[in-house]
Write a protein that holds these residues in place. Structure first.
Motif, PDB file in Angstrom:
ATOM      1  N   GLU A  35       0.818  -1.220   0.000  1.00 15.91           N
ATOM      2  CA  GLU A  35       0.000   0.000   0.000  1.00 15.91           C
ATOM      3  C   GLU A  35       0.845   1.260   0.000  1.00 15.91           C
ATOM      4  N   ASP A  36       2.071   1.122   0.469  1.00 16.03           N
ATOM      5  CA  ASP A  36       2.976   2.270   0.486  1.00 16.03           C
ATOM      6  C   ASP A  36       3.198   2.813  -0.939  1.00 16.03           C
ATOM      7  N   VAL A  37       3.227   1.911  -1.920  1.00 16.66           N
ATOM      8  CA  VAL A  37       3.424   2.348  -3.309  1.00 16.66           C
ATOM      9  C   VAL A  37       2.257   3.239  -3.745  1.00 16.66           C
ATOM     10  N   LEU A  38       1.048   2.835  -3.356  1.00 17.31           N
ATOM     11  CA  LEU A  38      -0.133   3.629  -3.732  1.00 17.31           C
ATOM     12  C   LEU A  38      -0.100   4.992  -3.044  1.00 17.31           C
ATOM     13  N   GLY A  85      -2.540  -4.741 -11.667  1.00 17.17           N
ATOM     14  CA  GLY A  85      -1.719  -3.564 -11.899  1.00 17.17           C
ATOM     15  C   GLY A  85      -2.213  -2.376 -11.098  1.00 17.17           C
ATOM     16  N   ILE A  86      -1.653  -1.228 -11.445  1.00 17.42           N
ATOM     17  CA  ILE A  86      -1.986   0.012 -10.732  1.00 17.42           C
ATOM     18  C   ILE A  86      -2.515   1.028 -11.744  1.00 17.42           C
ATOM     19  N   GLY A  87      -3.648   1.620 -11.428  1.00 17.34           N
ATOM     20  CA  GLY A  87      -4.174   2.722 -12.226  1.00 17.34           C
ATOM     21  C   GLY A  87      -4.096   4.007 -11.410  1.00 17.34           C
ATOM     22  N   VAL A  88      -3.599   5.068 -12.036  1.00 19.14           N
ATOM     23  CA  VAL A  88      -3.426   6.352 -11.344  1.00 19.14           C
ATOM     24  C   VAL A  88      -4.244   7.398 -12.078  1.00 19.14           C
ATOM     25  N   ARG A  89      -4.989   8.193 -11.332  1.00 22.92           N
ATOM     26  CA  ARG A  89      -5.766   9.255 -11.978  1.00 22.92           C
ATOM     27  C   ARG A  89      -5.474  10.567 -11.267  1.00 22.92           C
ATOM     28  N   VAL A  90      -5.300  11.618 -12.057  1.00 22.21           N
ATOM     29  CA  VAL A  90      -4.938  12.919 -11.475  1.00 22.21           C
ATOM     30  C   VAL A  90      -5.746  14.039 -12.123  1.00 22.21           C
ATOM     31  N   LEU A  91      -5.983  15.073 -11.350  1.00 25.78           N
ATOM     32  CA  LEU A  91      -6.562  16.317 -11.883  1.00 25.78           C
ATOM     33  C   LEU A  91      -5.469  17.378 -11.818  1.00 25.78           C
ATOM     34  N   VAL A  92      -5.125  17.926 -12.986  1.00 23.97           N
ATOM     35  CA  VAL A  92      -4.057  18.928 -13.037  1.00 23.97           C
ATOM     36  C   VAL A  92      -4.548  20.116 -13.859  1.00 23.97           C
ATOM     37  N   TRP A 102       7.854   0.496  -7.490  1.00 20.97           N
ATOM     38  CA  TRP A 102       7.738   1.950  -7.367  1.00 20.97           C
ATOM     39  C   TRP A 102       8.179   2.678  -8.633  1.00 20.97           C
ATOM     40  N   GLU A 103       9.204   2.166  -9.305  1.00 19.54           N
ATOM     41  CA  GLU A 103       9.706   2.866 -10.490  1.00 19.54           C
ATOM     42  C   GLU A 103       8.616   3.006 -11.550  1.00 19.54           C
ATOM     43  N   HIS A 104       7.890   1.924 -11.782  1.00 22.58           N
ATOM     44  CA  HIS A 104       6.827   1.998 -12.785  1.00 22.58           C
ATOM     45  C   HIS A 104       5.652   2.829 -12.278  1.00 22.58           C
ATOM     46  N   ALA A 105       5.360   2.732 -10.986  1.00 22.49           N
ATOM     47  CA  ALA A 105       4.277   3.548 -10.428  1.00 22.49           C
ATOM     48  C   ALA A 105       4.642   5.029 -10.539  1.00 22.49           C
ATOM     49  N   ARG A 106       5.887   5.339 -10.235  1.00 19.49           N
ATOM     50  CA  ARG A 106       6.347   6.733 -10.324  1.00 19.49           C
ATOM     51  C   ARG A 106       6.224   7.251 -11.757  1.00 19.49           C
ATOM     52  N   GLU A 107       6.655   6.416 -12.702  1.00 19.69           N
ATOM     53  CA  GLU A 107       6.564   6.822 -14.105  1.00 19.69           C
ATOM     54  C   GLU A 107       5.095   7.051 -14.514  1.00 19.69           C
ATOM     55  N   ALA A 108       4.217   6.177 -14.006  1.00 18.53           N
ATOM     56  CA  ALA A 108       2.786   6.327 -14.323  1.00 18.53           C
ATOM     57  C   ALA A 108       2.263   7.663 -13.804  1.00 18.53           C
ATOM     58  N   VAL A 109       2.654   8.016 -12.589  1.00 22.53           N
ATOM     59  CA  VAL A 109       2.203   9.295 -12.017  1.00 22.53           C
ATOM     60  C   VAL A 109       2.755  10.458 -12.838  1.00 22.53           C
ATOM     61  N   GLU A 110       4.035  10.411 -13.126  1.00 21.73           N
ATOM     62  CA  GLU A 110       4.656  11.520 -13.869  1.00 21.73           C
ATOM     63  C   GLU A 110       4.011  11.696 -15.245  1.00 21.73           C
ATOM     64  N   GLU A 111       3.744  10.581 -15.905  1.00 16.11           N
ATOM     65  CA  GLU A 111       3.129  10.658 -17.235  1.00 16.11           C
ATOM     66  C   GLU A 111       1.698  11.196 -17.153  1.00 16.11           C
ATOM     67  N   VAL A 166      -8.077   1.152  -2.998  1.00 12.83           N
ATOM     68  CA  VAL A 166      -8.199   2.505  -3.540  1.00 12.83           C
ATOM     69  C   VAL A 166      -7.729   3.504  -2.482  1.00 12.83           C
ATOM     70  N   ILE A 167      -6.764   4.329  -2.875  1.00  7.59           N
ATOM     71  CA  ILE A 167      -6.291   5.394  -1.985  1.00  7.59           C
ATOM     72  C   ILE A 167      -6.393   6.700  -2.757  1.00  7.59           C
ATOM     73  N   ASN A 168      -6.947   7.740  -2.154  1.00  5.49           N
ATOM     74  CA  ASN A 168      -6.940   9.024  -2.863  1.00  5.49           C
ATOM     75  C   ASN A 168      -6.549  10.182  -1.966  1.00  5.49           C
ATOM     76  N   SER A 169      -6.377  11.321  -2.597  1.00  5.38           N
ATOM     77  CA  SER A 169      -5.822  12.468  -1.873  1.00  5.38           C
ATOM     78  C   SER A 169      -6.846  13.118  -0.943  1.00  5.38           C
ATOM     79  N   ASP A 170      -8.094  12.633  -0.963  1.00  6.17           N
ATOM     80  CA  ASP A 170      -9.081  13.140  -0.012  1.00  6.17           C
ATOM     81  C   ASP A 170      -9.222  12.215   1.191  1.00  6.17           C
ATOM     82  N   GLY A 171      -8.327  11.262   1.292  1.00  3.98           N
ATOM     83  CA  GLY A 171      -8.303  10.418   2.488  1.00  3.98           C
ATOM     84  C   GLY A 171      -8.974   9.066   2.334  1.00  3.98           C
TER      85      GLY A 171
END
Lengths: 447, 480
Positions: free
Chosen positions: B5-8, B52-59, B73-82, B162-167
Motif C-alpha cells: 500500500e505504500d506504493v499507492l 496492476g496500478i491505475g493512477v488518476r490525477v486532476l491537473v 515503485w519505479e513503474h508507479a512513479r513513471e505512471a504518475v509523472e506521465e 483505492v487510496i486518494n488524496s481526499d483520504g
C-alpha cells in the motif's frame, strides 16, 4: 523480466512450462505503450496512457488444452501458475479439439509496420487533438466528441516446436462525432501511420455529414427500402461476417456458415471479403499467427462464394482443412478485413435508388439467431431519405432489421473509394467502400 | 502478489507534489478461471490474471489517467509523472476546468461472502456440471436435433485497494461465479432456435445449489422446441403484453439505467456509447405510470454488481432513478456531482487496473408490485406473454428500443395459449413505462456484462424486475 525482449521472455516461459511437465507450450508476450485523448463537448474529457507487459500461454498435456494470461507483475512467478495448470490438466479429459502445435514454417516479416511519427506523437498528442477539434469546427461543426489513440505494440512469440518470432507495430485510431444543432455525423480512420491529412479528413467528413443532415428529421414508415451503407456501417456488419467465418464460431453455433460449405454461394456475386493481414497499411496486419504460422491474404468470400473458414491447426484438423494462419490458440479470427473496390461512385449509387436511405453510421448490432443470421442494428448520426435518385431530407433513427444472408445476397453496387475504418463499433479494422443493398427491412419503435 | 500500500500512497503524494489538485491510486487484481465445454466434452480450461496500478490525477482542470502492470515503485512513479504531464499538456484545450465535488470518502475493508470456496470442488466435478447440461438438453427434445451446445463455468475474484488524496482508503474483495450455456435446436422443416443464458452472482460455490442449471436448461429446451415446432406469429393488432422478468430487467438497464448516467447526460460518451434523452434540468419530468419505479443498488447482497464503496471512495447506496414514473435521480461520480451541484452517489467504477473509473450501473431493477402471474394475465382477453429474449438493442439516446421474444405465448381469455415465435417489442422508453398498469410481486435478477467507455470497459451487473403488464401494444415480426 522487463529487461528482456518480448521474444526472449516468451521463449523462457515456454522452457519453464516444458521443464515442469507439459507436452507442448506456446507463449505470446506483448509490450504495449499507448496514449489516448478522449474528446467531448470540443474539449478533453481525459488523457489516458498505458505501459504494460502481458503474457499469454498455451499449454497442452495428454491432449488437454489450457490457456493462461498474465500481467507483468506475475510473469516472474510463472512457476506457480504452471503447477496449478498441471494440476488442472490431471483432472480433465482430453479435448476433442486438440491437435499438435504446427512445425515452424518460414515467416516473411512485414516491413512498414512501424511509423516513428506515431511513437514521437505519443509524447504530446495535444496538438493533434487540437487539430482534430479545430478542423471540424472550421468545417462548420458546433461541437465535437471523439477519440485519438496512438500506440506502439511489440509482440513476441515462442513455441515448443522451436518458433521464436518478434514483431513491432504502431497504430493510430481516430474518430470524431460532429454536431450541428440536433444533427450529427461521425467518421473514423485506423492506420499504422500517423497521417495528419487522414485525421483532418475524419474531422471534415464528420462535420460535413452533420451539416448534410441538418433540418427536422422525419419519421420513416417501416417497410422495405434500398440502402446505401457508408463504410462505417459496412465495417460494422462485415466484422460480424468475419467473426462468423471463424471455424470455432461455426462449431459453437455462432455463425450463418454453420450449414454452408466452402464453395456455397452466400452473397451477391458483386461482393468479395478478404482477410488481409499482409497489407502493412492496415491496422491489424501481422506476419504470423499465435501458432507461429505465417499469415496470408485470402478471400473469405469471393464473388459471393464462401471460399474458406478461418482456421488454426486445431479447427483445421477437426474439419479436415488446413490452417489459414488465423490462430488464436482456441479461436481463429480475422486480422483485418478488406472489401475490394467496385466501380460505382456514391452519387451513382444514390442515383440508382428510387426509395431508400443513405445510412452513414450504426451501432448495437445484435442477433436473435446466429445460425439464421436474424439481426437488427440501429442507425445513428446522419440518415438521409433518398427518392428518385436524390437526397431529400434527414430521417429520425431507424433500425435495419433483417437476415444477414438476405443482406449479403442483395448487395447490388460496390463503391470505388475505400476507407480504412476503425472505431468502437468496428474492430477488427475494415477497409470498406460504400455499398448499395436492395430491399432491406427497416423498422422504427412504437410510441 | 498484493501491492504494497505504500506504493499507492507514495503515488498519490507524488502527484500532489507535481501539482495535481486531486490524485488517486488503485491497485486492482482480477483472477479468473474458466472451463468451456462443447456437447459432452471439455474443450479448454483457462486462467487469467490481470493485476496492476491505475493512477488518476486532476491537473490544472484536466484529467489524466495512467496505468502499469508492473507493481514496483519505479513503474508507479513513471505512471504518475506521465499522467500529470499529459493532463497538464492538455489543460490548455479545456474550456472549463474539471472539478470533483466534495465527498465523505470511506476508510474501510470489506469482502463479499463466499460460503463454499472455489477450491472446495474438483475441476472434474465442475466440468461434470456442464456435461450434465448437454445430457439433459439432449434428453429433453423429441423432434429436434441439438445442433450445437456449449457451456462455460467461470470463477473470478476481484480485489482492489483505492487510496486518494481526499483520504479514501478502501480495500475490497469480491468473488463471483457464473455459468452460461448456448444451444441451437434444429428441426428439419422449421429451421433453428437459439438460446443463450447465464447465471451469475457474487459468492462461492453455494450458488450452484440454487441454480439448477441442467434442469432449467432441459426445461427451456423442451419449451423452445415447442416454440419452434408450434409457434405462431404474434397478433398484428394492438394487444396487451405481459413482459417477463428477464426482459423487464434488460429494459430497465437499457432505458432507465443508461440514460440516467450523468456523464452520458453531459455528453462525455457522445462518440461512443452515446448520449441520453434525459437532459440537464429534467429531474421531475414524467416518464411513465405510477408503477414505474426503477432502483439501482450496488449493495444488494450476493449481487453480480456488488460493492460498498465506489472507486472514488464514496460509500454506496440505493439510487431511485425513476420514482413512481418520474425522473428522480441520476447516477453520479464526483465530477458530474460537481456539475449538477449534488453529492456523488458512488457510481464510479473501473473494469480493471487499466481503466479509468467511470459512471456505471450496479444492480438495476424495477420495483415489484403485488400481482401474482395469474392475476397479471387473468383479465387479458387477447395478448402475448414474452418470457425471454435473444436479440435486443437501443438507440444512442436510449429512447427507441427493441426486444425480440424467444419463449413467448399467446394469452387468450386470461390463460396462456399457443407458443408465439419471435414477437418483436419495439417501443419507445416513454411508450414502455407509460403502459405499465400492473406489476408482479416476484423480483428476479439476471447477470450481464455492461459495456461502456473508451477503451471499452465491461463490468458485471445484475438487472432484474418482476413480470409487468403493458396495455395496448403493437408487436412486430422478424423479417422472413
Amino acid at each position: 523480466m522487463r529487461e528482456l525482449g518480448v521474444s526472449e521472455v516468451a521463449a523462457k516461459l515456454v522452457r519453464d512450462a516444458i521443464n515442469r511437465g507439459f507436452d507442448e507450450a506456446a507463449a505470446r508476450v506483448v509490450g504495449l505503450r499507448a496514449v489516448m485523448v478522449k474528446l467531448a463537448n470540443s474539449e478533453v474529457s481525459v488523457v489516458q496512457r498505458w505501459n504494460n507487459l502481458s503474457a499469454s500461454l498455451y499449454l497442452a498435456k495428454g491432449g488437454r488444452i489450457l490457456t493462461t494470461t498474465l500481467s507483468a507483475s506475475s510473469i516472474d512467478r510463472i512457476g506457480e501458475l504452471v503447477e496449478r495448470c498441471l494440476s488442472a490438466a490431471s483432472q480433465l479429459k482430453p479435448s476433442p479439439l486438440y491437435a499438435p502445435l504446427p512445425e515452424p514454417a518460414p515467416v516473411e516479416p512485414l516491413s512498414g509496420l512501424v511509423d516513428k511519427a506515431v511513437i514521437d506523437g505519443m509524447a504530446d498528442p495535444a496538438p493533434l487533438a487540437e487539430e482534430l477539434i479545430g478542423e471540424a469546427l472550421d468545417e462548420g461543426a458546433e461541437k465535437v466528441a471523439g477519440t485519438l489513440a496512438l500506440s506502439y505494440y511489440e509482440k513476441g512469440l515462442a513455441t515448443s516446436r522451436g518458433v521464436e518470432l518478434r514483431e513491432s507495430s504502431t497504430g493510430v485510431e481516430g474518430y470524431l462525432r460532429a454536431f450541428v444543432g440536433e444533427s450529427s455525423g461521425q467518421w473514423a480512420v485506423g492506420s499504422r501511420r500517423l497521417e495528419r491529412g487522414a485525421l483532418r479528413l475524419v474531422a471534415r467528413t464528420a462535420a460535413s455529414l452533420a451539416l448534410k443532415a441538418r433540418g427536422e428529421p422525419r419519421d420513416l414508415k417501416p417497410g422495405t427500402y434500398d440502402l446505401v451503407l457508408s463504410p462505417m456501417v459496412v465495417g460494422n456488419l462485415v466484422d460480424l461476417v468475419g467473426m462468423m467465418s471463424s471455424a470455432l464460431a461455426v462449431m459453437m453455433g455462432f455463425s450463418i456458415f454453420a450449414r454452408a460449405k466452402p464453395g456455397s454461394k452466400v452473397a451477391s456475386e458483386r461482393f468479395t471479403l478478404l482477410d488481409e493481414p499482409r497489407n502493412p497499411e492496415l491496422l491489424g496486419s501481422t506476419a504470423f499467427d499465435d501458432e507461429g504460422m505465417p499469415t496470408r491474404n485470402k478471400p473469405i468470400i469471393e464473388a459471393g462464394v464462401l471460399k474458406t473458414l478461418l482456421h488454426n491447426t486445431k479447427t483445421a484438423a477437426k474439419m479436415g482443412a488446413a490452417s489459414t494462419g488465423n490462430a488464436g490458440w482456441i479461436r481463429p479470427h480475422p486480422w483485418t478485413l478488406h472489401i475490394p473496390a467496385g466501380d460505382a461512385s456514391l452519387d451513382e449509387m444514390i442515383s440508382e435508388v428510387r426509395r431508400g436511405l443513405l445510412v452513414t453510421n450504426n451501432w448495437y448490432t445484435r442477433l436473435q439467431n446466429y445460425v439464421e443470421g436474424i439481426f437488427s442494428t440501429i442507425t445513428r448520426d446522419a440518415v438521409i431519405y433518398i427518392e428518385d435518385g436524390e437526397l431529400k431530407h434527414p430521417v429520425a433513427r431507424v433500425r435495419i432489421a433483417d437476415r444477414l444472408p438476405t443482406l449479403l445476397s442483395n448487395i447490388e453496387l460496390v463503391g470505388k473509394e475505400l476507407h480504412d475504418i476503425s472505431w468502437w463499433e468496428v474492430k477488427p479494422p475494415v477497409r470498406a467502400p460504400y455499398i448499395l443493398v436492395r430491399s432491406v427491412h427497416v423498422s422504427r419503435p412504437f410510441d | 502478489m498484493i501491492v504494497h500500500e505504500d506504493v499507492l500512497q507514495r503515488a498519490v503524494d507524488l502527484a500532489l507534489e507535481l501539482g495535481a489538485s486531486y490524485a488517486e491510486a488503485r491497485y486492482h487484481r482480477l483472477a479468473s478461471s474458466s472451463i468451456t465445454t462443447r456437447y459432452g466434452d471439455v474443450i479448454s480450461y483457462g486462467e487469467r490474471l490481470s493485476e496492476g496500478i491505475g493512477v488518476r490525477v486532476l491537473v490544472d482542470g484536466a484529467l489524466g489517467f495512467s496505468a502499469t502492470n508492473s507493481l514496483d515503485w519505479e513503474h508507479a512513479r513513471e505512471a504518475v509523472e506521465e499522467a500529470v504531464k499529459l493532463a497538464r499538456a492538455h489543460a490548455r484545450l479545456m474550456k472549463s476546468r474539471i472539478e470533483f465535488a466534495e465527498a465523505r470518502v470511506g476508510r474501510a475493508k470489506y469482502e463479499a461472502v463466499s460460503l463454499k470456496p472455489f477450491d472446495s470442488m474438483s475441476l472434474e466435478d465442475k466440468a461434470s456440471l456442464l456435461i450434465d447440461v448437454w445430457k439433459s438438453v439432449g434428453e429433453a427434445v423429441r423432434e429436434c436435433k441439438v445442433m450445437t451446445l456449449m457451456c462455460s463455468f467461470n470463477e473470478s475474484v476481484e480485489e482492489k485497494t483505492v487510496i486518494n488524496s481526499d483520504g479514501a482508503y478502501v480495500v475490497s474483495k469480491v468473488p463471483r461465479l457464473s455459468v452460461s450455456y448456448n444451444f441451437v435446436l434444429l428441426h428439419p422443416q422449421r429451421g433453428t432456435i437459439q438460446r443463450r443464458f447465464s447465471y451469475g452472482a457474487s459468492g462461492g460455490l453455494e450458488l450452484l445449489d440454487e441454480w439448477r442449471v441442467a434442469e432449467e436448461a432441459s426445461e427451456e429446451a423442451a419449451k423452445l422446441e415447442r416454440v419452434l415446432v408450434e409457434g405462431v406469429e404474434p397478433p398484428r393488432e394492438p394487444v396487451d403484453v405481459v413482459v417477463g422478468s428477464e426482459v423487464v430487467g434488460l429494459i430497465v438497464h437499457e432505458s432507465c439505467g443508461h440514460p440516467s448516467e450523468a456523464d452520458r447526460i453531459l455528453g462525455r460518451e457522445a462518440a461512443q456509447a452515446g448520449m441520453s434523452f434525459i437532459k440537464p434540468g429534467m429531474l421531475g419530468a414524467r416518464i411513465g405510470s405510477e408503477h414505474a419505479t426503477v432502483i439501482d443498488d450496488p449493495t444488494v447482497p450476493r449481487s453480480y454488481g456488488f460493492y460498498l464503496y465506489d472507486d472514488e471512495g464514496v460509500p454506496a447506496r440505493p439510487r431511485y432513478l425513476y420514482r413512481e414514473g418520474v425522473i428522480n435521480e441520476h447516477l453520479h461520480n464526483r465530477w458530474t456531482a460537481s456539475v449538477f451541484k449534488v453529492e456523488s452517489n458512488a457510481a464510479a467504477r473501473a473494469m480493471d487496473y487499466n481503466s479509468e473509473p467511470i459512471i456505471r450501473m450496479a444492480n438495476t431493477y424495477l420495483k415489484p408490485g403485488d400481482y401474482s402471474f395469474e392475476e397479471l394475465i387473468e383479465d387479458v382477453e387477447l395478448g402475448v406473454y414474452i418470457r425471454s429474449y435473444m436479440e435486443w438493442n437501443i438507440d444512442d439516446v436510449r429512447w427507441g428500443q427493441r426486444y425480440v421474444g424467444l419463449e413467448a405465448y399467446m394469452i387468450e381469455g386470461g390463460e396462456l395459449g399457443k407458443p408465439v415465435r419471435n414477437p418483436v417489442l419495439e417501443i419507445t422508453t416513454k411508450g414502455f413505462y407509460s403502459r405499465i398498469d400492473a406489476v408482479g410481486k416476484e423480483l428476479r435478477f439476471y447477470p450481464g456484462t455492461c459495456g461502456k467507455g473508451e477503451p471499452a470497459q465491461g463490468v458485471p451487473v445484475w438487472f432484474g424486475g418482476p413480470d409487468v403488464r403493458l396495455r395496448r401494444v403493437t408487436l412486430g415480426v422478424v423479417a422472413r
